[in-house]
Every structure is written in C-alpha cells, then in structure tokens.
Scaffold this active site. Sequence first.
Site, PDB file in Angstrom:
ATOM      1  N   CYS A 113       0.919  -1.175  -0.215  1.00 41.29           N
ATOM      2  CA  CYS A 113       0.097  -0.089  -0.073  1.00 41.29           C
ATOM      3  C   CYS A 113       0.835   1.276  -0.100  1.00 41.29           C
ATOM      4  O   CYS A 113       0.380   2.211  -0.334  1.00 41.29           O
ATOM      5  CB  CYS A 113      -0.892  -0.035   1.175  1.00 41.29           C
ATOM      6  N   HIS A 260      -3.878   6.847   1.537  1.00 41.35           N
ATOM      7  CA  HIS A 260      -3.988   5.604   0.866  1.00 41.35           C
ATOM      8  C   HIS A 260      -5.322   5.177   1.318  1.00 41.35           C
ATOM      9  O   HIS A 260      -6.030   5.163   2.550  1.00 41.35           O
ATOM     10  CB  HIS A 260      -3.010   4.655   1.285  1.00 41.35           C
ATOM     11  N   ASN A 290     -10.245  -0.757  -1.505  1.00 38.42           N
ATOM     12  CA  ASN A 290      -8.676  -0.803  -1.390  1.00 38.42           C
ATOM     13  C   ASN A 290      -7.974  -1.165  -2.577  1.00 38.42           C
ATOM     14  O   ASN A 290      -7.883  -2.326  -2.701  1.00 38.42           O
ATOM     15  CB  ASN A 290      -8.322  -1.351  -0.024  1.00 38.42           C
TER      16      ASN A 290
HETATM   17  N1  COA Z   1     -19.090  -9.499   6.670  1.00 34.82           N
HETATM   18  C1  COA Z   1     -19.835  -9.950   7.659  1.00 34.82           C
HETATM   19  N2  COA Z   1     -19.209 -10.259   9.060  1.00 34.82           N
HETATM   20  C2  COA Z   1     -17.816 -10.309   9.068  1.00 34.82           C
HETATM   21  C3  COA Z   1     -17.182  -9.874   7.808  1.00 34.82           C
HETATM   22  C4  COA Z   1     -17.815  -9.513   6.649  1.00 34.82           C
HETATM   23  N3  COA Z   1     -17.259  -9.199   5.663  1.00 34.82           N
HETATM   24  N4  COA Z   1     -15.893  -9.976   8.191  1.00 34.82           N
HETATM   25  C5  COA Z   1     -15.903 -10.196   9.410  1.00 34.82           C
HETATM   26  N5  COA Z   1     -17.059 -10.457   9.863  1.00 34.82           N
HETATM   27  C6  COA Z   1     -17.331 -10.762  11.067  1.00 34.82           C
HETATM   28  C7  COA Z   1     -16.270 -11.758  11.922  1.00 34.82           C
HETATM   29  O1  COA Z   1     -16.331 -12.987  11.690  1.00 34.82           O
HETATM   30  C8  COA Z   1     -16.652 -11.307  13.599  1.00 34.82           C
HETATM   31  O2  COA Z   1     -17.692 -12.281  13.732  1.00 34.82           O
HETATM   32  P1  COA Z   1     -17.843 -12.565  15.220  1.00 34.82           P
HETATM   33  O3  COA Z   1     -18.138 -11.645  16.177  1.00 34.82           O
HETATM   34  O4  COA Z   1     -19.102 -13.626  15.246  1.00 34.82           O
HETATM   35  O5  COA Z   1     -16.584 -13.408  15.506  1.00 34.82           O
HETATM   36  C9  COA Z   1     -17.164  -9.778  13.189  1.00 34.82           C
HETATM   37  O6  COA Z   1     -17.438  -9.759  11.900  1.00 34.82           O
HETATM   38  C10 COA Z   1     -16.084  -8.787  13.753  1.00 34.82           C
HETATM   39  O7  COA Z   1     -15.026  -8.961  13.245  1.00 34.82           O
HETATM   40  P2  COA Z   1     -13.571  -8.224  13.237  1.00 34.82           P
HETATM   41  O8  COA Z   1     -12.555  -8.873  12.356  1.00 34.82           O
HETATM   42  O9  COA Z   1     -13.394  -8.052  14.685  1.00 34.82           O
HETATM   43  O10 COA Z   1     -14.249  -7.068  12.824  1.00 34.82           O
HETATM   44  P3  COA Z   1     -13.347  -5.697  12.810  1.00 34.82           P
HETATM   45  O11 COA Z   1     -14.414  -4.756  13.649  1.00 34.82           O
HETATM   46  O12 COA Z   1     -11.925  -5.632  13.353  1.00 34.82           O
HETATM   47  O13 COA Z   1     -13.680  -5.162  11.049  1.00 34.82           O
HETATM   48  C11 COA Z   1     -12.046  -5.056   9.473  1.00 34.82           C
HETATM   49  C12 COA Z   1     -12.871  -5.854  10.352  1.00 34.82           C
HETATM   50  C13 COA Z   1     -11.193  -5.851   8.496  1.00 34.82           C
HETATM   51  C14 COA Z   1     -13.182  -4.086   8.861  1.00 34.82           C
HETATM   52  C15 COA Z   1     -11.149  -4.028  10.364  1.00 34.82           C
HETATM   53  O14 COA Z   1     -10.396  -4.632  11.138  1.00 34.82           O
HETATM   54  C16 COA Z   1     -10.315  -3.056   9.515  1.00 34.82           C
HETATM   55  O15 COA Z   1     -10.851  -2.256   8.776  1.00 34.82           O
HETATM   56  N6  COA Z   1      -9.036  -3.298   9.602  1.00 34.82           N
HETATM   57  C17 COA Z   1      -8.096  -2.446   8.934  1.00 34.82           C
HETATM   58  C18 COA Z   1      -7.845  -3.232   7.504  1.00 34.82           C
HETATM   59  C19 COA Z   1      -7.037  -2.238   6.636  1.00 34.82           C
HETATM   60  O16 COA Z   1      -7.330  -1.056   6.395  1.00 34.82           O
HETATM   61  N7  COA Z   1      -6.623  -3.031   5.827  1.00 34.82           N
HETATM   62  C20 COA Z   1      -5.713  -2.552   4.795  1.00 34.82           C
HETATM   63  C21 COA Z   1      -4.366  -1.833   5.186  1.00 34.82           C
HETATM   64  S1  COA Z   1      -3.535  -1.229   3.951  1.00 34.82           S
END
Ligand code: COA
Length: 333
Positions: A113, A260, A290
């Site tokens: 990224c 980004h 992204n």
């Molecule tokens: N749709 C529905 N539910 C989803 C899902 C989706 N696409 N992806 C994950 N879940 C669920 C998980 O299974 C979890 O369920 P559970 O509570 O029953 O176990 C719940 O949602 C929460 O998951 P979690 O991973 O803790 O969610 P989060 O609040 O951390 O959000 C991201 C996930 C990925 C959106 C978040 O962590 C994020 O944006 N991180 C940064 C990622 C990023 O920017 N990456 C690129 C960097 S360059």
Amino acid sequence: MNSIILGTGRYLPSNVVTNHDLAQRMDTNHEWIVERTGIHERRFAIPGVDTTASMGTEAAKRALDAAGLSPHDVDLILFATLSPDYYFPGPGVQLQHNLGCRTIGAIDIRNQCSGFVYALSIADQYLRNGAANHVLVVGSELHSGGLDMSTRGRNVSVIFGDGAGAVVLGRTDEPGRGLLSTHLHSQGEHAEELALLGPSTRDWIPEIIQRNDPEDVSYFPRMNGNFVFKHAVVRFAEVIEEALTSNQLSTSDLRLLIPHQANLRIAQFIQQKLGLREDQVYNNIMRYGNTTAASIPIALSEAFDEGRIQKGDLLMMAAFGSGFTWGSALMRW
Ligand code: COA
C-alpha cells in the site's frame, strides 16, 4: 529545482461489483461492509481483458497525454504493485514494451500500500540529481482473482478492488513548487500481520501440492484486521506530522490530504485526530475499495480532474500498509 507532477491518469475496470454482489458469494451484507469500511462497491478486472500491466499501461498513457509527453520522453519507469502479472519478471518491463519506450530502466517497487509513496521518493532522487528528466510512476493492482471469495475470507475479500493510477514527474524551477519532501518507514516485525505467505521460496508450489492439505489456504492473503487498524491510525498521523514539521508547515496549510484508501474509518479517524476539515481530505474508497499501490494515484487523478487541487495548493499524500511500511509525500502543486 524540485520534482513536480506534470500529468495524472487512471484506469478502472468497467466491471462494478457491489456489496450485494459479494453477499451472493459469501455470508456478508452491505450494512456490515459500509459500517466497518465505508465501501459500497469496487471494480474487478475482466479476465482476459485486464491485467496489472495492461491497467498500468492505460493509466500511464492517460498520464502522458495529460502531461503532453510521449513515451519517448520517459527516462525511467517505476512500477509499484503487489500483484504482478508474473512472479518474475515484474511489470515494469511490460510497461516499457507496451508503451514503446526507449530501453530505459524499469524498476519494480514492492512496498504494497505504500508502494506509490516509496516510488515517488525514488523518482524525486533521480529528478533532483539530474539522472532523469521525466519519470513515469505507476501503481496498478489486480486483487480480485486471488481473494478467498468464500465466507472464510470475508474479512479480507470485501475490502480490496482492482485498478491503476499513474503520474509523470518532471522538474520545476518555480521557487517553492513541487515535491517538498518524502518520508519513508518500515517495521518488518509485523510482516505476517498482513501478508500473502505462499507459494513462496519458503513454501514452493510442489511442496504445497504434496501436502495436499485442504486447510492450507496460505495462497490467500491474511490480515489481522484489528491489529492493522490500530497501527495504521498511529502511523498515518505520525508520518503526516513528520512531513509538516520538517517543512515548518501545519495542518491548516494543507489544501488536500490524499490518504491511501485503506478503509474510510481509518481516514476519518486521521481527519479527526489531525483536526482537518472534511473538504481537506479526499476519499473515494466508497467506489473502488482498497486498491493498495494504485489507490493514491487513482485518487490524485480524480481529485485533480474534479478541480480539488489547483496550482499553489499544498497536497499531502500518505500511506500505510503491509510490511508494515508507511510514508508521506508533501507537494506544492
Ligand atoms: N461480513 C460480515 N461479517 C464479517 C465480515 C464480513 N465481510 N468480516 C468479518 N465479519 C465478522 C467476523 O467474523 C466477526 O464475527 P464474530 O464476532 O461472530 O466472530 C465480526 O464480524 C467482527 O470481526 P472483526 O474482524 O473483529 O471486525 P473488525 O471490527 O475488526 O472489522 C475490518 C474488520 C477488517 C473491517 C477492520 O479490522 C479493518 O478495517 N482493519 C483494517 C484493515 C485495513 O485497512 N487493511 C488494509 C491496510 S492497507
């Protein structure tokens, strides 16, 4: 003499994939994706039509046109991607061939990224020391074919999209204009928090095939979302402040921040933390997801076409991603 952007271009595949489309393929829904990421839709490459190199080529052609330059004017290619057409060679040479450039150098940048900001920093060195007069910097990514589209991969696959952006850089002698500084960082201890582990030279394809383990999905990207989020908001803010401080400027001087496009919530968090107004931050992740190394040049090209950046405006570009790597580039347009 400072480096300056002479033209921008972008290419987005015509195939629009909405959150509702993804919900047909995995257990997810529009509301969850919008609430956590801000993304409404993304573009997926059309198989047989779009490749990382072809999308980069199209974006580069548009950037050259915008700059009023021809491929023969380019002295160096920098191609940032984490999703090359081939394992090797990298797509820089394909771009050289596709555009019909002279047999100039073509460097492939592997900083995920942060790749575009890393590439800008390298371009700046070549331009400042006179080794090149025009440098083409491209970010292009094709994620869609390599994502786990089952429910197992939903935390990663709903985030990423395909596309390409490009800029042509030259030099300006107008005092105060152009690239003021770039700042690059890395922290490899977190390499596996956001990574694609296999196949690799640590785990060759024949070994993976031999194991025949259906649970082994190391060929899909893995991401510790929460961990990435927490580091991203800290590093983005740090590297933006680093750039401003080293140029004795402040957030109120900024016309536009192009972060980004990792996640809209990350961008909003940074905006709030730095006390920026809404109109000082450019976001288009809602439409493209992204696109890693392509996200800043795509956003830059759109922001410029929309008139959001004018001559004399102060522009900050900042990135964070896999590696971890992060960086910023501050420019007076
Ligand atoms: N749709 C529905 N539910 C989803 C899902 C989706 N696409 N992806 C994950 N879940 C669920 C998980 O299974 C979890 O369920 P559970 O509570 O029953 O176990 C719940 O949602 C929460 O998951 P979690 O991973 O803790 O969610 P989060 O609040 O951390 O959000 C991201 C996930 C990925 C959106 C978040 O962590 C994020 O944006 N991180 C940064 C990622 C990023 O920017 N990456 C690129 C960097 S360059």
